[in-house]
Scaffold this motif. Structure first.
Motif, PDB file in Angstrom:
ATOM      1  N   ILE A  81       0.913  -1.005  -0.035  1.00 41.53           N
ATOM      2  CA  ILE A  81       0.021   0.261   0.049  1.00 41.53           C
ATOM      3  C   ILE A  81       0.781   1.146  -0.193  1.00 41.53           C
ATOM      4  CG2 ILE A  81      -1.850  -0.871   1.410  1.00 41.53           C
ATOM      5  CD1 ILE A  81      -0.904   0.240   3.684  1.00 41.53           C
ATOM      6  N   MET A 163      -6.480   2.937  -5.890  1.00 39.20           N
ATOM      7  CA  MET A 163      -6.380   3.716  -5.137  1.00 39.20           C
ATOM      8  C   MET A 163      -6.644   4.449  -4.624  1.00 39.20           C
ATOM      9  SD  MET A 163      -3.783   4.370  -2.563  1.00 39.20           S
ATOM     10  CE  MET A 163      -2.341   3.632  -2.084  1.00 39.20           C
ATOM     11  N   MET A 206     -10.195   4.589   5.533  1.00 38.55           N
ATOM     12  CA  MET A 206      -8.929   3.687   6.263  1.00 38.55           C
ATOM     13  C   MET A 206      -9.716   4.229   7.775  1.00 38.55           C
ATOM     14  SD  MET A 206      -5.202   5.480   4.810  1.00 38.55           S
ATOM     15  CE  MET A 206      -4.556   6.026   6.520  1.00 38.55           C
ATOM     16  N   ARG A 222      -8.639  -0.473   3.661  1.00 43.15           N
ATOM     17  CA  ARG A 222      -7.199  -0.621   4.510  1.00 43.15           C
ATOM     18  C   ARG A 222      -6.911   0.005   6.422  1.00 43.15           C
ATOM     19  NH1 ARG A 222      -6.082   2.749   0.161  1.00 43.15           N
ATOM     20  NH2 ARG A 222      -6.080   4.331   1.610  1.00 43.15           N
ATOM     21  N   VAL A 223      -7.377  -0.693   6.602  1.00 38.73           N
ATOM     22  CA  VAL A 223      -7.294  -0.660   8.022  1.00 38.73           C
ATOM     23  C   VAL A 223      -6.020  -0.969   9.492  1.00 38.73           C
ATOM     24  CG1 VAL A 223      -8.875  -0.305   9.838  1.00 38.73           C
ATOM     25  CG2 VAL A 223      -9.698  -0.690   7.770  1.00 38.73           C
ATOM     26  N   GLY A 224      -5.845  -0.245   9.969  1.00 40.60           N
ATOM     27  CA  GLY A 224      -4.613  -0.537  10.383  1.00 40.60           C
ATOM     28  C   GLY A 224      -4.758  -0.403  11.947  1.00 40.60           C
ATOM     29  N   THR A 225      -4.768   1.072  12.685  1.00 36.63           N
ATOM     30  CA  THR A 225      -5.215   1.396  13.474  1.00 36.63           C
ATOM     31  C   THR A 225      -6.291   0.241  14.722  1.00 36.63           C
ATOM     32  OG1 THR A 225      -4.182   3.546  13.530  1.00 36.63           O
ATOM     33  CG2 THR A 225      -5.464   3.985  15.214  1.00 36.63           C
ATOM     34  N   ARG A 231      -0.360   2.769  16.598  1.00 35.66           N
ATOM     35  CA  ARG A 231       1.775   2.419  15.929  1.00 35.66           C
ATOM     36  C   ARG A 231       2.143   2.985  16.157  1.00 35.66           C
ATOM     37  NH1 ARG A 231      -1.622   2.390  11.217  1.00 35.66           N
ATOM     38  NH2 ARG A 231      -1.173   4.556  10.199  1.00 35.66           N
TER      39      ARG A 231
HETATM   40  C1  LIG Z   1      -0.666   2.976   7.165  1.00 33.42           C
HETATM   41  C2  LIG Z   1      -1.690   3.500   6.118  1.00 33.42           C
HETATM   42  C3  LIG Z   1      -3.342   2.685   6.158  1.00 33.42           C
HETATM   43  C4  LIG Z   1      -3.894   2.359   7.632  1.00 33.42           C
HETATM   44  O1  LIG Z   1      -4.170   3.841   8.153  1.00 33.42           O
HETATM   45  P1  LIG Z   1      -4.547   3.347   9.288  1.00 33.42           P
HETATM   46  O2  LIG Z   1      -5.647   5.278   9.592  1.00 33.42           O
HETATM   47  O3  LIG Z   1      -4.129   3.068  10.516  1.00 33.42           O
HETATM   48  O4  LIG Z   1      -6.077   2.918   9.495  1.00 33.42           O
HETATM   49  C5  LIG Z   1      -4.101   2.595   4.693  1.00 33.42           C
HETATM   50  N1  LIG Z   1      -2.882   3.347   4.296  1.00 33.42           N
HETATM   51  C6  LIG Z   1      -2.515   3.494   3.315  1.00 33.42           C
HETATM   52  C7  LIG Z   1      -1.939   3.905   2.755  1.00 33.42           C
HETATM   53  C8  LIG Z   1      -1.439   3.580   4.381  1.00 33.42           C
HETATM   54  O5  LIG Z   1       0.253   3.962   4.251  1.00 33.42           O
END
Ligand SMILES: *Cc1c(COP(=O)(O)O)cnc(C)c1O
Length: 233
Positions: A81, A163, A206, A222-225, A231
């Motif tokens: 990503i 994207m 996100m 795209r989900v991280g947090t 992080r």
């Molecule tokens: C880090 C990142 C995410 C995830 O972001 P969160 O706010 O943590 O969900 C999604 N897309 C891209 C391109 C990123 O770099």
């Protein structure tokens, strides 16, 4: 909250957002792919997510992905990503199922070469910088069709969609016009029907804004947090 609980609550929210019949969401209850963004999290966290049902992971750096790939291998689908440097194309092609960040002919050519060597057809998305943010990678919307046609001519690369990353706004509703524009571009790409493409993914949304992105037609978030917590850098 645990990774498993967080992931379940994301899936629940995705279902709610995808049942809204408005905006770009012509297809209520469409399937939305959730890519769990594991960047800056450990391989243990990645494995916990997989146990909780995560089937796709997103990384933004090739080197970090390589280390985790060594442990996890093909048990999960890999998404790149983040920005890809041309000199890392070969390593990227050997790991990733989908590269979200193609933004130049030069990079597309390098991916094509690397994929040919590995005898692979590499699925990619074009990253579009809709808000015209200088700090973000991606092409201007006006260059999309040209780059798509260029990629259509490459034998070992297959364009699968676009994207985009919305800017951070204090009011998350302000992301909506960005996502609407991305949806229009996505539809346009489908309409021109380039023969060697398979335009199926609109990657947007996100942790903060995925509910709006889905209402506007996203089918890959795209989900991280939201899954792993904040992080540590
Ligand atoms: C880090 C990142 C995410 C995830 O972001 P969160 O706010 O943590 O969900 C999604 N897309 C891209 C391109 C990123 O770099």
């Amino acid at each position: 909250m645990s990774i498993a609980k967080n992931y379940q609550s994301i899936l629940h929210n995705v279902k709610l957002a995808s049942s809204v019949t408005c905006c770009g969401n012509e297809n209520p209850l469409q399937t939305v792919k959730v890519v769990a963004v594991t960047k800056n999290h450990s391989v243990q966290a990645m494995q916990q997510a997989m146990q909780a049902g995560v089937a796709s992971v997103g990384e933004n750096r090739v080197q970090e992905a390589q280390i985790k790939y060594h442990t996890v291998g093909r048990e999960v689908e890999w998404h790149l990503i983040g920005h890809l440097q041309t000199n890392k194309a070969k390593q990227a092609v050997s790991i990733f199922d989908l590269i979200h960040s193609v933004e130049s002919e030069k990079l597309a050519i390098e991916i094509d070469r690397a994929a040919q060597k590995l005898n692979k057809r590499q699925d990619v998305l074009i990253q579009v910088n809709i808000a015209d943010e200088e700090t973000k990678f991606g092409i201007d919307p006006g260059e999309l069709i040209y780059l798509a046609q260029f990629i259509n001519g490459l034998e070992y690369v297959r364009l699968c969609g676009i994207m985009t990353i919305a800017p951070y706004y204090d009011d998350v509703e302000d992301t909506r016009p960005i996502f609407k524009e991305a949806f229009q571009l996505f539809k346009e790409l489908q309409t021109i029907a380039l023969p060697n493409t398979n335009i199926q993914w609109l990657s947007m949304g996100m942790t903060n804004d995925y509910h709006i992105a889905i209402e506007e037609g996203s089918n890959l978030i795209r989900v991280g947090t939201g899954i792993f917590g904040a992080r540590q850098y």
